[in-house]
Design an enzyme around this catalytic site. Sequence first.
Site, mmCIF file in Angstrom:
data_model
loop_
_atom_site.group_PDB
_atom_site.id
_atom_site.type_symbol
_atom_site.label_atom_id
_atom_site.label_comp_id
_atom_site.label_asym_id
_atom_site.label_seq_id
_atom_site.Cartn_x
_atom_site.Cartn_y
_atom_site.Cartn_z
ATOM 1 N N LYS A 1 -8.658 6.453 -19.916
ATOM 2 C CA LYS A 1 -9.123 6.723 -20.763
ATOM 3 C C LYS A 1 -8.041 6.813 -21.998
ATOM 4 C CE LYS A 1 -13.249 6.777 -18.477
ATOM 5 N NZ LYS A 1 -13.224 8.341 -18.157
ATOM 6 N N TYR B 1 -16.877 16.041 -15.479
ATOM 7 C CA TYR B 1 -16.973 14.750 -15.356
ATOM 8 C C TYR B 1 -18.028 14.868 -14.061
ATOM 9 C CZ TYR B 1 -16.391 9.941 -15.013
ATOM 10 O OH TYR B 1 -17.059 8.743 -15.167
ATOM 11 N N ASP C 1 -7.863 18.738 -14.865
ATOM 12 C CA ASP C 1 -8.091 17.153 -15.636
ATOM 13 C C ASP C 1 -7.441 17.444 -17.054
ATOM 14 O OD1 ASP C 1 -9.289 14.778 -16.104
ATOM 15 O OD2 ASP C 1 -10.396 15.125 -15.074
ATOM 16 N N ARG D 1 1.293 -1.130 0.465
ATOM 17 C CA ARG D 1 0.132 -0.045 -0.174
ATOM 18 C C ARG D 1 0.772 1.178 0.205
ATOM 19 N NH1 ARG D 1 -1.198 1.194 4.267
ATOM 20 N NH2 ARG D 1 -2.164 -0.734 5.211
HETATM 21 C C1 LIG Z 1 -13.997 9.633 -16.700
HETATM 22 C C2 LIG Z 1 -12.912 10.182 -16.604
HETATM 23 C C3 LIG Z 1 -12.888 10.445 -15.253
HETATM 24 C C4 LIG Z 1 -13.426 9.503 -13.747
HETATM 25 O O1 LIG Z 1 -12.371 8.536 -14.199
HETATM 26 P P1 LIG Z 1 -12.572 7.015 -13.002
HETATM 27 O O2 LIG Z 1 -11.687 6.713 -14.329
HETATM 28 O O3 LIG Z 1 -13.506 6.811 -14.538
HETATM 29 O O4 LIG Z 1 -12.862 6.875 -12.238
HETATM 30 C C5 LIG Z 1 -12.400 11.478 -14.565
HETATM 31 N N1 LIG Z 1 -12.099 12.758 -15.054
HETATM 32 C C6 LIG Z 1 -12.430 12.951 -16.441
HETATM 33 C C7 LIG Z 1 -12.675 13.998 -17.637
HETATM 34 C C8 LIG Z 1 -12.634 11.351 -17.318
HETATM 35 O O5 LIG Z 1 -13.395 11.628 -18.146
#
Ligand SMILES: *Cc1c(COP(=O)(O)O)cnc(C)c1O
Length: 377
Positions: free
Chosen positions: A195, A98, A170, A46
């Site tokens: 993604k 998001y 982000d 961890r």
């Molecule tokens: C999918 C997404 C998230 C969340 O990510 P997860 O891996 O699904 O928890 C956060 N920000 C953006 C822009 C996203 O497309």
Amino acid sequence: MKLNTKLIHGGIDGDPHTGAVTVPIYQVSTYRQEGVGEHKGYEYSRTGNPTRFACEELIKDIEGGQRGFAFSSGMAAISAVVMLFEQGDHFIVGDDVYGGTYRVLSTVFNRFGIDVSFVDTSRINQVEDAINDKTKAVFLETPSNPLLKVSDIPAVADLCRAHGLKLIVDNTFMTPYWQNPLQLGADIVVHSATKYLGGHSDVVAGLVVVKDDESAERLHHIQNSTGGILGPQDAWLLIRGIKTLGVRMKAHEENTREIVNYLVSRTDIQAVFYPGLSDHPGHQVQQRQARGFGGMLSFDVGSAERAEQVLRKVKYFTLAESLGAVESLISVPAKMTHASIPPERRAELGISDGLIRISVGLEDSEDLIADLEQALA
Ligand SMILES: *Cc1c(COP(=O)(O)O)cnc(C)c1O
């Protein structure tokens, strides 16, 4: 090292113990100590795991920060970043972030005293007007989802610096291949690595990169204390995905341009949203702060009925949430990702019922365009 080289040789390059050219999967929870407290840098997975560390070093190198952190999802990463703040702190957050980010802030962290104002961060005056004496951070996504609105990172960073706020970006949609928020003045960058970074719809992961030692120490403390870490198998998959990020992002963008040009040429499409279009309101800011325009686009076919027809008829576009993978994905935000937003609010944000969002994959663009052609007929 330039970027494509860094994607392949950045972080921990291979395995120094055996010469293996890829980082091994250290599927292990604990580590032998030679004496009490005498160890080789790892005590318990961890706290630290060599495969996860290799992934963290890699994202640190490609975003150009001080230290990277890998989490079990994008939401775990974002949550850990919010935990850097205190009860009573106020955040300014993009009004089209998001949905999961909106949800965790407005239904979980609100209960722990984090107060949030949602504003259009593509309008710097809205960000400035929302600042109060409790404000500690601005959180934005650019380009945003699903209308690809562009926020000016250097301008918001200047504003943050003037008011002593942290800027958190982000960077999921652009990835470090096209945009490096830390170099543009942001303090913290977060990713849903599920993604484009993973890129193959086979791993859920989140990454954070911070710019200073103090945030690095504090975030490691939070990661170790709350435990939302990325496991070694998934860290390995992510490293593997990142090696091809350059070729994939270029190919995603080439395909996207072809599809955008096709959609723009049709007279029966109400609007096409893509920051690479010269008449997109964020085009110039995007050109200044990023090296590309990405693989996401949306377009308005005029009505919910027509949007549903298109989704029913497409063959190569998979009807699914998520984005950034080799396969093309299609969705109707009003009915899917943004369904929980009340219709009046959706209308204010410009998310019409006929709006279709596409994450353009790596299939042949001729096939994708022919597919859209038959679905729109
Ligand atoms: C999918 C997404 C998230 C969340 O990510 P997860 O891996 O699904 O928890 C956060 N920000 C953006 C822009 C996203 O497309």
